[in-house]
Motif scaffolding. Structure first.
Motif, PDB file in Angstrom:
ATOM      1  N   LYS A  28       0.831  -1.209   0.000  1.00  0.00           N
ATOM      2  CA  LYS A  28       0.000   0.000   0.000  1.00  0.00           C
ATOM      3  C   LYS A  28       0.867   1.261   0.000  1.00  0.00           C
ATOM      4  O   LYS A  28       0.653   2.171  -0.793  1.00  0.00           O
ATOM      5  CB  LYS A  28      -0.946  -0.007   1.199  1.00  0.00           C
ATOM      6  CG  LYS A  28      -2.020  -1.082   1.116  1.00  0.00           C
ATOM      7  CD  LYS A  28      -2.961  -1.022   2.312  1.00  0.00           C
ATOM      8  CE  LYS A  28      -4.055  -2.079   2.182  1.00  0.00           C
ATOM      9  NZ  LYS A  28      -4.913  -2.121   3.396  1.00  0.00           N
ATOM     10  N   TYR A  29       1.827   1.282   0.910  1.00  0.00           N
ATOM     11  CA  TYR A  29       2.629   2.512   1.035  1.00  0.00           C
ATOM     12  C   TYR A  29       3.753   2.575  -0.013  1.00  0.00           C
ATOM     13  O   TYR A  29       3.790   3.495  -0.836  1.00  0.00           O
ATOM     14  CB  TYR A  29       3.200   2.605   2.442  1.00  0.00           C
ATOM     15  CG  TYR A  29       4.260   3.664   2.616  1.00  0.00           C
ATOM     16  CD1 TYR A  29       3.986   4.986   2.321  1.00  0.00           C
ATOM     17  CD2 TYR A  29       5.526   3.329   3.075  1.00  0.00           C
ATOM     18  CE1 TYR A  29       4.958   5.959   2.468  1.00  0.00           C
ATOM     19  CE2 TYR A  29       6.500   4.294   3.235  1.00  0.00           C
ATOM     20  CZ  TYR A  29       6.210   5.607   2.926  1.00  0.00           C
ATOM     21  OH  TYR A  29       7.171   6.559   3.069  1.00  0.00           O
ATOM     22  N   CYS A  30       4.650   1.599  -0.009  1.00  0.00           N
ATOM     23  CA  CYS A  30       5.776   1.640  -0.954  1.00  0.00           C
ATOM     24  C   CYS A  30       5.267   1.615  -2.391  1.00  0.00           C
ATOM     25  O   CYS A  30       5.735   2.386  -3.241  1.00  0.00           O
ATOM     26  CB  CYS A  30       6.727   0.463  -0.710  1.00  0.00           C
ATOM     27  SG  CYS A  30       7.535   0.514   0.894  1.00  0.00           S
ATOM     28  N   ALA A  31       4.313   0.749  -2.660  1.00  0.00           N
ATOM     29  CA  ALA A  31       3.808   0.643  -4.020  1.00  0.00           C
ATOM     30  C   ALA A  31       3.131   1.932  -4.456  1.00  0.00           C
ATOM     31  O   ALA A  31       3.162   2.292  -5.642  1.00  0.00           O
ATOM     32  CB  ALA A  31       2.840  -0.529  -4.130  1.00  0.00           C
ATOM     33  N   ALA A  32       2.530   2.639  -3.499  1.00  0.00           N
ATOM     34  CA  ALA A  32       1.895   3.900  -3.853  1.00  0.00           C
ATOM     35  C   ALA A  32       2.930   4.908  -4.335  1.00  0.00           C
ATOM     36  O   ALA A  32       2.724   5.617  -5.318  1.00  0.00           O
ATOM     37  CB  ALA A  32       1.133   4.440  -2.649  1.00  0.00           C
ATOM     38  N   PHE A  33       4.062   4.968  -3.638  1.00  0.00           N
ATOM     39  CA  PHE A  33       5.108   5.880  -4.083  1.00  0.00           C
ATOM     40  C   PHE A  33       5.732   5.429  -5.402  1.00  0.00           C
ATOM     41  O   PHE A  33       6.108   6.234  -6.236  1.00  0.00           O
ATOM     42  CB  PHE A  33       6.201   5.995  -3.018  1.00  0.00           C
ATOM     43  CG  PHE A  33       5.934   7.102  -2.058  1.00  0.00           C
ATOM     44  CD1 PHE A  33       6.142   8.418  -2.421  1.00  0.00           C
ATOM     45  CD2 PHE A  33       5.442   6.840  -0.799  1.00  0.00           C
ATOM     46  CE1 PHE A  33       5.876   9.447  -1.556  1.00  0.00           C
ATOM     47  CE2 PHE A  33       5.166   7.859   0.090  1.00  0.00           C
ATOM     48  CZ  PHE A  33       5.382   9.173  -0.283  1.00  0.00           C
ATOM     49  N   ASP A  34       5.828   4.128  -5.565  1.00  0.00           N
ATOM     50  CA  ASP A  34       6.444   3.622  -6.791  1.00  0.00           C
ATOM     51  C   ASP A  34       5.562   3.885  -8.005  1.00  0.00           C
ATOM     52  O   ASP A  34       6.063   4.106  -9.103  1.00  0.00           O
ATOM     53  CB  ASP A  34       6.668   2.110  -6.682  1.00  0.00           C
ATOM     54  CG  ASP A  34       7.639   1.747  -5.582  1.00  0.00           C
ATOM     55  OD1 ASP A  34       8.427   2.617  -5.185  1.00  0.00           O
ATOM     56  OD2 ASP A  34       7.585   0.592  -5.121  1.00  0.00           O
ATOM     57  N   GLY A  58      10.586   6.648 -13.479  1.00  0.00           N
ATOM     58  CA  GLY A  58      11.518   7.510 -12.767  1.00  0.00           C
ATOM     59  C   GLY A  58      11.865   7.044 -11.368  1.00  0.00           C
ATOM     60  O   GLY A  58      12.586   7.723 -10.657  1.00  0.00           O
ATOM     61  N   VAL A  59      11.349   5.885 -10.977  1.00  0.00           N
ATOM     62  CA  VAL A  59      11.574   5.404  -9.609  1.00  0.00           C
ATOM     63  C   VAL A  59      12.775   4.459  -9.580  1.00  0.00           C
ATOM     64  O   VAL A  59      12.872   3.537 -10.383  1.00  0.00           O
ATOM     65  CB  VAL A  59      10.336   4.670  -9.070  1.00  0.00           C
ATOM     66  CG1 VAL A  59      10.616   4.086  -7.687  1.00  0.00           C
ATOM     67  CG2 VAL A  59       9.146   5.623  -9.018  1.00  0.00           C
ATOM     68  N   LEU A  60      13.674   4.722  -8.675  1.00  0.00           N
ATOM     69  CA  LEU A  60      14.817   3.826  -8.475  1.00  0.00           C
ATOM     70  C   LEU A  60      15.239   3.937  -7.020  1.00  0.00           C
ATOM     71  O   LEU A  60      15.650   5.005  -6.571  1.00  0.00           O
ATOM     72  CB  LEU A  60      15.985   4.228  -9.393  1.00  0.00           C
ATOM     73  CG  LEU A  60      17.306   3.478  -9.189  1.00  0.00           C
ATOM     74  CD1 LEU A  60      17.144   1.993  -9.459  1.00  0.00           C
ATOM     75  CD2 LEU A  60      18.394   4.066 -10.086  1.00  0.00           C
ATOM     76  N   ALA A 118      14.844   9.069 -15.993  1.00  0.00           N
ATOM     77  CA  ALA A 118      13.796   9.614 -15.124  1.00  0.00           C
ATOM     78  C   ALA A 118      12.404   9.448 -15.713  1.00  0.00           C
ATOM     79  O   ALA A 118      11.415   9.567 -14.993  1.00  0.00           O
ATOM     80  CB  ALA A 118      14.078  11.093 -14.840  1.00  0.00           C
ATOM     81  N   TRP A 119      12.312   9.173 -16.994  1.00  0.00           N
ATOM     82  CA  TRP A 119      10.986   9.091 -17.622  1.00  0.00           C
ATOM     83  C   TRP A 119      10.643   7.662 -18.050  1.00  0.00           C
ATOM     84  O   TRP A 119       9.696   7.441 -18.781  1.00  0.00           O
ATOM     85  CB  TRP A 119      10.934  10.010 -18.846  1.00  0.00           C
ATOM     86  CG  TRP A 119      12.035   9.745 -19.828  1.00  0.00           C
ATOM     87  CD1 TRP A 119      12.013   8.880 -20.879  1.00  0.00           C
ATOM     88  CD2 TRP A 119      13.319  10.346 -19.840  1.00  0.00           C
ATOM     89  NE1 TRP A 119      13.211   8.891 -21.540  1.00  0.00           N
ATOM     90  CE2 TRP A 119      14.034   9.794 -20.924  1.00  0.00           C
ATOM     91  CE3 TRP A 119      13.962  11.308 -19.037  1.00  0.00           C
ATOM     92  CZ2 TRP A 119      15.350  10.162 -21.222  1.00  0.00           C
ATOM     93  CZ3 TRP A 119      15.260  11.660 -19.354  1.00  0.00           C
ATOM     94  CH2 TRP A 119      15.929  11.096 -20.429  1.00  0.00           C
TER      95      TRP A 119
END
Lengths: 258, 264
Positions: free
Chosen positions: A88-94, A99-101, B229-230
Motif C-alpha cells: 500500500k505505502y511503498c507501491a503507492a510511491f512507486d 523515474g523510480v529507483l 527519469a521518464w
C-alpha cells in the motif's frame, strides 16, 4: 567381559566418526547457513529495488511476531501489516515505476548462526540511493506523460540493517528486520546540513504519508536517531555475538539500552 | 557381529561421511572461490591491469562471453580477449600486461566495489551463478571538458564454471544502473559519460542502445538499460535461485525473462 585391544580400537574409530559427523558437519552447515542468510538479504535488496513486493513478502516469516521497522516509520508486526507497508505505502510511491529507483545495497555483513541452527542474527552497512518524483507524497499516483522526468530528484541514502532470521520449513526467513537510516539527502546537498535534510523529508517519505496508506504501524519506532553534526551517533546496531539459542536477549534489533 | 564385520561397517560409514562432508565443503568453498574470481577482477580493473582481468575469465572455454554496458556481446575466447586487449588496455600496454607493474595508466580510474552478493552454486558443484550491486566511481577523460569524475553504480551478473578445478567467470554481463557526472544527479537528463558530446541542459542523449559504437569484435547488445527519469526499468538481472545442474535455463545473464514485473 574385558574388551580386546581390537574392540577398543574399533570403539575409538567409531567415536571419531561420530565426532566427524557431528562437529565438522555442524561447522560446515553453519558456514552454508551464513551464505544462505547473506543470499537472502541480497534477494530482499534486489526485489525491493525491482518493486516486486510479493517476492519481498515471501522472504518474511509466517510467524505472528514477524516484524519490520524502517527508520522512523514505526514497527509493522505480522505478515498482513508488513504487506500493507510494502503493497500500500511503498507501491503507492512507486506507482508504475516511471523515474523510480531505490537501491539499498548491503555490504560489510556480520552474521551469526545460533549453535542450534534454528535462528541467525546479522547486521549490514547499506550504501544506497533513491530517485523518485518528489510530488508523489500528494498521492496522485497516476503520472501523466508530461510529468514524467520533470519532477524526479535523486538522493543519497546510507544506513544499516539489523535483522534476525528464523529457519522455517527448512528455509531461512526474515523474522525481525530493522533499518536504521544514517542520512538521506538530496544529491546537491550535504548530509551535514540539517535544515536541508528536514526540508527533503517534507516532500518525500514521511511518517504521515506512510500512516495515510497503511492505517499506521503496529507500534511506535523503537529507535530513530540519524546522523546530526551537532550530536553523537550511538554505537548501534551492535554486531551480533556468537550464541547458542535465541532467547530474546542481546538482540540486534530494537533500541540501544540506556 | 565379528570384529571384521564391525570394521567393514565402520569403514563404509566413514567413506559415506567423508563423501558427504567433501560435497558440503566443496559447495561452501565454491561460493568463496567464485566470489573471489569477481573481486580479483575488480582489483585488477581498478589497477588498470586489463590483460590480467582476463585471468578471471574461463579463457580456455570456447563459450566464454562478456557484455559490458552498451559495448556489445563479446562471444568466445577471441572476442573476450579483444575486449580487454583492445577495448580496455589503453595506451600503456606494458603496464596493462605486466601485473608486477604497480603504476597505473594515468587519466583513468575505475573502482567498482562488489556488494550485495547473491551467489548460488549448483548442486553438482560444476557451475555457479551470481549477481551483485557495485557502488562505484570512475575518473575518465572522455569528453571535451577533459578529465572528470563519475558515479557509476552497476549490477554485474555472472555465471561461473571451473577450468582445471579453478572457478572462473564464464559469462559476464555488467550493466550500469546509472553513470552520472560527480556534480549531476542521475535523475537529471541522460548519461553524462558514454554519450559524447554531453547534451545541454538535460537534453536527451543518444538512445541507450546506440550510445556506444560497437567494436568489430563485439556482436549486437543482448540487453541494455540505464536509469532514465521518464522510463520504467525492467527488473534485471534476475537473482539466481538454487539449482541442480546448469541447463541454460534461468540464466542470470542475457535479456530479462517474461513474467518479471512490478507486482506491488
Amino acid at each position: 567381559m574385558k574388551l580386546s585391544y581390537y574392540d577398543a580400537q574399533l570403539d575409538r574409530l567409531e567415536s571419531m566418526i561420530d565426532s566427524l559427523e557431528s562437529e565438522i558437519t555442524h561447522g560446515v552447515s553453519k558456514a552454508q547457513a551464513k551464505i544462505d542468510v547473506n543470499n537472502l538479504m541480497g534477494k530482499y535488496t534486489f526485489y525491493a529495488r525491482y518493486m516486486m513486493y510479493n517476492r519481498v513478502l515471501s522472504y518474511f516469516s509466517n510467524r505472528e511476531d514477524v516484524s519490520l521497522e524502517i527508520s522512523d516509520l514505526g514497527v509493522y508486526i505480522g505478515k498482513a501489516k508488513i504487506a500493507d507497508f510494502y503493497k500500500k505505502y511503498c507501491a503507492a510511491f512507486d506507482g508504475k515505476g516511471y523515474g523510480v529507483l531505490h537501491e539499498h545495497a548491503v555490504s560489510t555483513p556480520v552474521i551469526e548462526i545460533a549453535e542450534d541452527g534454528l535462528t541467525a542474527k546479522g547486521v549490514w552497512l547499506s550504501p544506497g540511493h533513491e530517485a523518485f518524483p518528489v510530488d508523489r507524497a500528494d498521492a496522485d499516483i497516476e503520472e501523466t506523460e508530461a510529468e514524467r522526468g520533470h519532477k524526479v530528484r535523486s538522493s543519497w541514502v546510507y544506513g544499516k540493517f539489523a535483522v534476525e532470521f528464523i529457519l522455517e520449513d527448512g528455509e531461512w526467513k526474515i523474522w525481525h528486520m530493522q533499518y536504521f537510516r544514517t542520512f538521506q539527502i538530496g544529491f546537491y546537498d550535504s548530509w551535514t546540513d540539517v535544515e536541508k535534510k528536514d526540508a527533503w523529508f517534507t516532500v518525500v517519505r514521511s511518517r504521515e504519508a506512510a500512516d495515510a496508506f497503511t492505517g499506521g504501524p503496529s507500534a511506535e519506532p523503537t529507535y530513530t536517531r540519524e546522523y546530526d553534526p551537532q550530536g553523537t551517533l550511538p554505537y548501534w546496531p551492535k554486531p551480533p555475538k556468537a550464541y547458542d539459542t535465541y532467547e530474546g536477549s542481546d538482540p540486534v534489533v530494537g533500541a540501544p539500552k540506556e | 557381529m565379528t570384529q571384521e564385520e564391525r570394521l567393514h561397517q565402520l569403514e563404509a560409514r566413514l567413506e559415506d561421511t567423508l563423501a558427504a562432508l567433501h560435497k558440503k565443503i566443496e559447495h561452501v568453498m565454491a561460493y568463496t572461490e567464485a566470489f573471489n574470481a569477481t573481486t580479483r577482477y575488480s582489483y585488477r580493473h581498478a589497477g588498470n591491469k586489463h590483460l590480467w582481468s582476463m585471468a578471471s575469465y574461463a579463457m580456455n572455454t570456447p563459450t566464454v562471453r562478456a557484455e559490458i554496458g552498451p559495448m556489445g556481446l563479446c562471444d568466445g575466447i577471441d572476442a573476450v580477449h579483444k575486449l580487454y586487449a583492445v577495448g580496455h588496455q589503453g595506451d600503456n600496454e606494458e603496464s596493462a600486461r605486466d601485473e608486477s607493474f604497480t603504476d597505473g595508466m594515468g587519466l583513468f580510474m575505475a573502482e567498482h566495489p562488489l556488494c550485495t552478493p547473491i551467489i548460488e552454486v549448483a548442486e553438482d558443484c560444476e557451475t555457479a551463478k551470481g549477481v551483485f550491486i557495485s557502488n562505484g566511481a570512475e575518473g575518465s577523460g572522455t569528453d571535451e571538458r577533459g578529465h572528470r569524475g563519475f558515479w557509476i553504480w552497476m549490477t554485474p551478473a555472472c555465471e561461473f564454471c571451473k577450468e582445471d578445478g579453478v572457478w572462473k567467470v564464464w559469462h559476464n554481463h555488467g550493466m550500469s544502473t546509472f553513470i552520472s557526472a560527480w556534480d549531476h544527479e542521475w535523475s537529471d537528463g541522460a548519461p553524462k559519460m558514454m554519450a559524447p558530446p554531453e547534451p545541454e541542459d538535460g537534453e536527451d542523449a543518444l538512445p541507450p542502445d546506440k550510445s556506444m559504437p560497437e567494436a568489430d569484435y563485439a556482436g549486437p547488445t543482448t540487453f541494455f538499460q540505464e536509469y532514465r527519469a521518464w522510463q520504467q526499468m525492467k527488473p534485471w538481472p534476475q537473482p539466481p535461485e538454487p539449482y541442480e545442474t546448469y541447463e541454460g535455463t534461468q540464466p542470470v545473464v542475457g535479456a530479462p525473462f517474461e513474467g518479471y514485473e512490478i507486482d506491488g
